[in-house]
Design an enzyme around this catalytic site. Structure first.
Site, PDB file in Angstrom:
ATOM      1  N   HIS A 122     -46.049 -60.285 -34.801  1.00 14.95           N
ATOM      2  CA  HIS A 122     -45.784 -60.356 -36.242  1.00 14.95           C
ATOM      3  C   HIS A 122     -44.852 -61.528 -36.551  1.00 14.95           C
ATOM      4  O   HIS A 122     -45.119 -62.341 -37.448  1.00 14.95           O
ATOM      5  CB  HIS A 122     -45.162 -59.033 -36.697  1.00 14.95           C
ATOM      6  CG  HIS A 122     -44.587 -59.050 -38.081  1.00 14.95           C
ATOM      7  ND1 HIS A 122     -45.191 -58.418 -39.156  1.00 14.95           N
ATOM      8  CD2 HIS A 122     -43.444 -59.604 -38.570  1.00 14.95           C
ATOM      9  CE1 HIS A 122     -44.452 -58.603 -40.231  1.00 14.95           C
ATOM     10  NE2 HIS A 122     -43.379 -59.315 -39.901  1.00 14.95           N
ATOM     11  N   GLU A 123     -43.764 -61.641 -35.802  1.00 11.13           N
ATOM     12  CA  GLU A 123     -42.793 -62.709 -36.060  1.00 11.13           C
ATOM     13  C   GLU A 123     -43.365 -64.081 -35.736  1.00 11.13           C
ATOM     14  O   GLU A 123     -43.105 -65.056 -36.450  1.00 11.13           O
ATOM     15  CB  GLU A 123     -41.513 -62.462 -35.255  1.00 11.13           C
ATOM     16  CG  GLU A 123     -40.774 -61.182 -35.622  1.00 11.13           C
ATOM     17  CD  GLU A 123     -40.393 -61.123 -37.094  1.00 11.13           C
ATOM     18  OE1 GLU A 123     -40.210 -62.201 -37.717  1.00 11.13           O
ATOM     19  OE2 GLU A 123     -40.282 -60.011 -37.638  1.00 11.13           O
TER      20      GLU A 123
ATOM     21  N   HIS B 149     -45.333 -65.551 -38.536  1.00 18.17           N
ATOM     22  CA  HIS B 149     -44.507 -66.204 -39.560  1.00 18.17           C
ATOM     23  C   HIS B 149     -44.284 -67.673 -39.204  1.00 18.17           C
ATOM     24  O   HIS B 149     -44.348 -68.556 -40.062  1.00 18.17           O
ATOM     25  CB  HIS B 149     -43.145 -65.510 -39.667  1.00 18.17           C
ATOM     26  CG  HIS B 149     -43.161 -64.215 -40.418  1.00 18.17           C
ATOM     27  ND1 HIS B 149     -43.817 -64.054 -41.617  1.00 18.17           N
ATOM     28  CD2 HIS B 149     -42.560 -63.026 -40.154  1.00 18.17           C
ATOM     29  CE1 HIS B 149     -43.635 -62.812 -42.054  1.00 18.17           C
ATOM     30  NE2 HIS B 149     -42.884 -62.168 -41.182  1.00 18.17           N
TER      31      HIS B 149
ATOM     32  N   GLU C 225     -45.260 -60.446 -45.545  1.00 20.48           N
ATOM     33  CA  GLU C 225     -45.084 -59.385 -44.553  1.00 20.48           C
ATOM     34  C   GLU C 225     -46.409 -58.703 -44.250  1.00 20.48           C
ATOM     35  O   GLU C 225     -46.723 -58.421 -43.086  1.00 20.48           O
ATOM     36  CB  GLU C 225     -44.047 -58.368 -45.033  1.00 20.48           C
ATOM     37  CG  GLU C 225     -42.619 -58.883 -45.069  1.00 20.48           C
ATOM     38  CD  GLU C 225     -42.138 -59.380 -43.712  1.00 20.48           C
ATOM     39  OE1 GLU C 225     -42.519 -58.784 -42.685  1.00 20.48           O
ATOM     40  OE2 GLU C 225     -41.380 -60.349 -43.678  1.00 20.48           O
TER      41      GLU C 225
END
Length: 300
Positions: free
Chosen positions: A143-144, A147, A216
């Site tokens: 997930h990070e 980004h 997100e």
């Protein structure tokens, strides 16, 4: 958007582009309003200050976020398992490896920051290392990393400078307006600058939160498709949210300065709706459940 094997998200790209355009227009309007208040003779000074604030926000974004989260960069020798996970995910995503950090906070969380992919940092707290199993932690790291790959950390950092500049330039306008004249003739100009600054701050506040909530969901989606384990991310989000709710508020406030960067809000029971930096947990879980159902369907 950076080239990687993370799924493309045209919606995220369009939203980031529109947000940057609108905030840029607001920023220009703010500078013009302040110049009107302090006098056109001060225009070069105001322009330099505005550009300087935006540059400082961009240049120092990673160090500011790391300090706010009590984080430090760690080497492969200090955190071999964490580095190993990020190495595997970066190879899978075909992207450069960011720096790796650990935050000495009990609240379970993770965040990515940095002015560019070369300066990016993916950081986890000691709390999340103690809370999640390896599969769940890998899902959070994916997930990070999304980004970083989608460059939305950079966009959020630069875009937030409009709100910061609004507050600082409003003070400058008040000071300059009072310095122009001791009589009431300068009052309308000062009021214009104050109103413009307030409008810029309010609009940038709402735009950033709208973009933050979407990014997100986009990162959840991209991370889930990269690892092909949306269930692991769903379990991680539930664990993190549950632990955060049980963590004393004084511990949560330590990370509130960088809350928008984290995978879940640093403060539990925080703002909701238009004011929230993150989508509701239920919305995120429902999206992951749909991805799980899609991946589970037989092909051919």
């Amino acid at each position: 958007m950076a080239t990687s094997r993370f799924i493309k998200d045209s919606g995220l790209t369009a939203r980031m582009t529109l947000t940057m355009f609108l905030l840029g227009a607001l920023f220009v309007g703010l500078v013009v309003g302040v110049i009107y208040a302090v006098g056109w003779g001060y225009a070069p000074v105001v322009a330099v200050i505005a550009i300087g604030m935006a540059f400082w926000q961009w240049w120092s974004s990673d160090s500011v976020a790391m300090r706010a989260m009590r984080a430090r960069e760690v080497s492969t020798e200090e955190a071999p398992e964490l580095h190993g996970m990020i190495d595997r995910l970066c190879a899978l995503a075909d992207m450069p490896k960011p720096r790796v950090g650990i935050s000495d906070l009990a609240v379970p969380n993770a965040f990515a920051t940095g002015r560019s992919p070369d300066r990016a940092v993916v950081c986890v707290t000691t709390g999340i290392l103690q809370t999640l199993d390896a599969e769940e932690l890998e899902a959070v790291l994916a997930h990070e990393l999304s980004h970083v790959a989608h460059r939305d950390v950079l966009v959020m950092t630069v875009a937030s400078s409009a709100g910061i500049a609004a507050g600082l330039l409003m003070r400058f306008a008040q000071f300059g307006g009072m310095g122009r004249s001791r009589n009431s003739s300068s009052l309308p100009a000062v009021l214009v600058a104050v109103v413009v600054s307030l409008v810029v701050y309010a609009v940038s506040y709402l735009l950033l939160r709208l973009l933050s909530r979407y990014r997100e969901l986009s990162a959840d989606r991209a991370g889930a498709y990269l690892t092909l384990k949306p269930g692991a991310l769903a379990r991680a989000l539930q664990k993190i949210s549950g632990e955060a709710a049980a963590t004393p508020q004084r511990d949560l406030r330590a990370g509130s300065a960088a809350s928008a960067l984290c995978i879940v809000p640093a403060l539990s029971g925080g703002l909701s709706g238009l004011m929230a930096t993150h989508p509701p947990l239920q919305q995120r879980l429902e999206q992951l459940a749909r991805i799980q159902a899609e991946l589970s369907r037989p092909t051919g």
